[in-house]
Design a protein around this motif. Structure first.
Motif, PDB file in Angstrom:
ATOM      1  N   LYS A  11       0.848  -1.212   0.000  1.00 59.53           N
ATOM      2  CA  LYS A  11       0.000   0.000   0.000  1.00 59.53           C
ATOM      3  C   LYS A  11       0.872   1.247   0.000  1.00 59.53           C
ATOM      4  O   LYS A  11       0.647   2.192  -0.758  1.00 59.53           O
ATOM      5  CB  LYS A  11      -0.877   0.023   1.255  1.00 59.53           C
ATOM      6  CG  LYS A  11      -2.176  -0.693   1.067  1.00 59.53           C
ATOM      7  CD  LYS A  11      -3.178  -0.251   2.146  1.00 59.53           C
ATOM      8  CE  LYS A  11      -4.521  -0.856   1.858  1.00 59.53           C
ATOM      9  NZ  LYS A  11      -4.956  -1.781   2.904  1.00 59.53           N
ATOM     10  N   ASP A  15       0.978   3.956  -3.045  1.00 59.39           N
ATOM     11  CA  ASP A  15       0.597   5.357  -2.773  1.00 59.39           C
ATOM     12  C   ASP A  15       1.733   6.320  -3.091  1.00 59.39           C
ATOM     13  O   ASP A  15       1.530   7.369  -3.693  1.00 59.39           O
ATOM     14  CB  ASP A  15       0.188   5.530  -1.298  1.00 59.39           C
ATOM     15  CG  ASP A  15      -1.194   4.952  -1.033  1.00 59.39           C
ATOM     16  OD1 ASP A  15      -1.919   4.711  -2.028  1.00 59.39           O
ATOM     17  OD2 ASP A  15      -1.527   4.711   0.138  1.00 59.39           O
ATOM     18  N   TYR A  18       2.180   6.680  -6.801  1.00 62.11           N
ATOM     19  CA  TYR A  18       1.101   7.493  -7.373  1.00 62.11           C
ATOM     20  C   TYR A  18       1.386   8.984  -7.154  1.00 62.11           C
ATOM     21  O   TYR A  18       1.310   9.785  -8.092  1.00 62.11           O
ATOM     22  CB  TYR A  18      -0.236   7.090  -6.742  1.00 62.11           C
ATOM     23  CG  TYR A  18      -1.394   7.848  -7.326  1.00 62.11           C
ATOM     24  CD1 TYR A  18      -1.868   7.541  -8.600  1.00 62.11           C
ATOM     25  CD2 TYR A  18      -1.994   8.887  -6.620  1.00 62.11           C
ATOM     26  CE1 TYR A  18      -2.913   8.258  -9.165  1.00 62.11           C
ATOM     27  CE2 TYR A  18      -3.042   9.602  -7.169  1.00 62.11           C
ATOM     28  CZ  TYR A  18      -3.500   9.270  -8.444  1.00 62.11           C
ATOM     29  OH  TYR A  18      -4.532   9.988  -8.998  1.00 62.11           O
ATOM     30  N   LYS A  19       1.734   9.326  -5.932  1.00 61.43           N
ATOM     31  CA  LYS A  19       2.021  10.741  -5.605  1.00 61.43           C
ATOM     32  C   LYS A  19       3.223  11.254  -6.384  1.00 61.43           C
ATOM     33  O   LYS A  19       3.230  12.364  -6.900  1.00 61.43           O
ATOM     34  CB  LYS A  19       2.306  10.879  -4.100  1.00 61.43           C
ATOM     35  CG  LYS A  19       1.033  10.954  -3.299  1.00 61.43           C
ATOM     36  CD  LYS A  19       1.306  11.434  -1.865  1.00 61.43           C
ATOM     37  CE  LYS A  19       0.221  10.923  -0.951  1.00 61.43           C
ATOM     38  NZ  LYS A  19       0.677   9.943   0.041  1.00 61.43           N
ATOM     39  N   ALA A  58      -4.517   2.679  -6.459  1.00 60.64           N
ATOM     40  CA  ALA A  58      -4.401   4.140  -6.322  1.00 60.64           C
ATOM     41  C   ALA A  58      -4.798   4.774  -7.648  1.00 60.64           C
ATOM     42  O   ALA A  58      -4.418   4.276  -8.716  1.00 60.64           O
ATOM     43  CB  ALA A  58      -2.979   4.534  -5.956  1.00 60.64           C
TER      44      ALA A  58
END
Ligand code: GLU
Length: 313
Positions: A11, A15, A18-19, A58
């Motif tokens: 996870k 994440d 993605y950011k 995500a």
């Protein structure tokens, strides 16, 4: 390398990736297929499916995009299911061509040598092999059913994409007929070509692709539906094909820098198989010069690195 993975670690990596890459504006949408040129270039999604059936996501993981060349993997699996590994090797092959996805020269050079179902020529040949030969309706059903079983849910044809591709697929028409010239197509060329064009025009989500990659990673049983899809001996065969040519003539660089066999499509999807560990997919429409999604490549490499995973250990 290749640490045991917890859900929390995955996870966090998804994440972060993605950011990190959401704002990246490099590359541009494929424009040789008119429909693809007009897709929102900001879309971006990442999904990882684990052997437990859990899916970490995500971004835009439910957006349906054109599966394009990633579908070559699914239909290669169908050919392996229907014919077995030896016949597929004999009738199509499993070698990298070292040339672009739609190369005509590769067919001329390799007319009596193996190619692979993961380039256009071999993919059109694979569509020609799909049983029952000569029956476009049942062949199409077999292709869609197979993708549905792999993804755990049905893909949907994007009519506009299908029309767009059918109107502009002149190179692929040449490939189909050149294959006929070399007796390397096993059904009527126009029929095989149309099936190939239609399968490329199927809409799938990043989540569906991650699940189908996980089905390969888990030896042919879909970890989400828990249904048996194909015999386990097919997994190393298809994964080796992906490792050899998933990024066409740039596959060596990809394997070297990412450590995961993965297949790209000009629709912006990339699907990676980490045997026994997970299936991963990322989607973002802008592609690089070689036709591979810029953000999807960055995201998958980032996650592999962060999780300290590499198929080569
Ligand atoms: N339908 C596309 C073609 O055959 C797929 C290309 C790709 O995704 O690499 O031209």
């Amino acid at each position: 390398m290749n640490k045991e993975l917890s859900l929390a670690q995955i996870k966090e990596a998804v994440d972060e990736a993605y950011k990190e890459f959401k704002g990246n504006t490099d590359g541009k949408n494929a424009d040789y297929i008119p429909y693809l040129a007009n897709i929102d270039s900001h879309l971006f999604g990442i999904a990882v499916c684990l052997p437990s059936g859990e899916v970490v996501e995500a971004g835009d993981t439910d957006y349906r995009f054109g599966i394009e060349s990633v579908s070559k993997v699914h239909t290669a699996i169908l050919a392996l299911r229907q014919y077995g590994a030896d016949k597929v090797l004999e009738m199509i092959g499993a070698d990298a061509t070292g040339l672009p996805f739609n190369s005509i020269i590769a067919i001329l050079l390799e007319n009596d040598h193996p190619s692979t179902p993961l380039v256009n020529a071999g993919a059109i040949a694979a569509c020609s092999m799909v049983q029952p030969v000569g029956d476009p309706v049942l062949k199409w059903k077999a292709i869609v059913d197979n993708i549905t079983e792999l993804c755990g849910s049905a893909p949907q044809l994007i009519d506009e994409l299908y029309k767009s591709e059918s109107d502009t697929n002149f190179n692929n028409r040449s490939i189909a007929w050149l294959l006929k010239n070399f007796n390397r197509i096993y059904d009527e060329p126009n029929l095989a070509l149309d099936l190939y064009t239609r399968q490329c025009s199927l809409g799938v989500t990043a989540k569906q692709l991650a699940i189908s990659a996980a089905t390969i990673a888990c030896g042919g049983t879909n970890p989400v539906t828990k249904k048996y899809v194909f015999p386990s001996e097919i997994s190393p065969r298809i994964t080796s094909m992906i490792a050899a040519v998933g990024f066409y003539e740039h596959t060596g660089d990809w394997m070297y820098t990412s450590g995961i066999p993965a297949k790209t499509g000009v629709g912006g999807g990339v699907m990676g198989v980490m045997p026994g560990k997970f299936g991963i997919a990322a989607f973002a429409p802008p592609i690089d010069e070689a036709g591979n999604s810029v953000k999807a490549q960055l995201a998958i490499k980032f996650i592999m690195n962060k999780l300290q995973q590499n198929i080569f250990g």
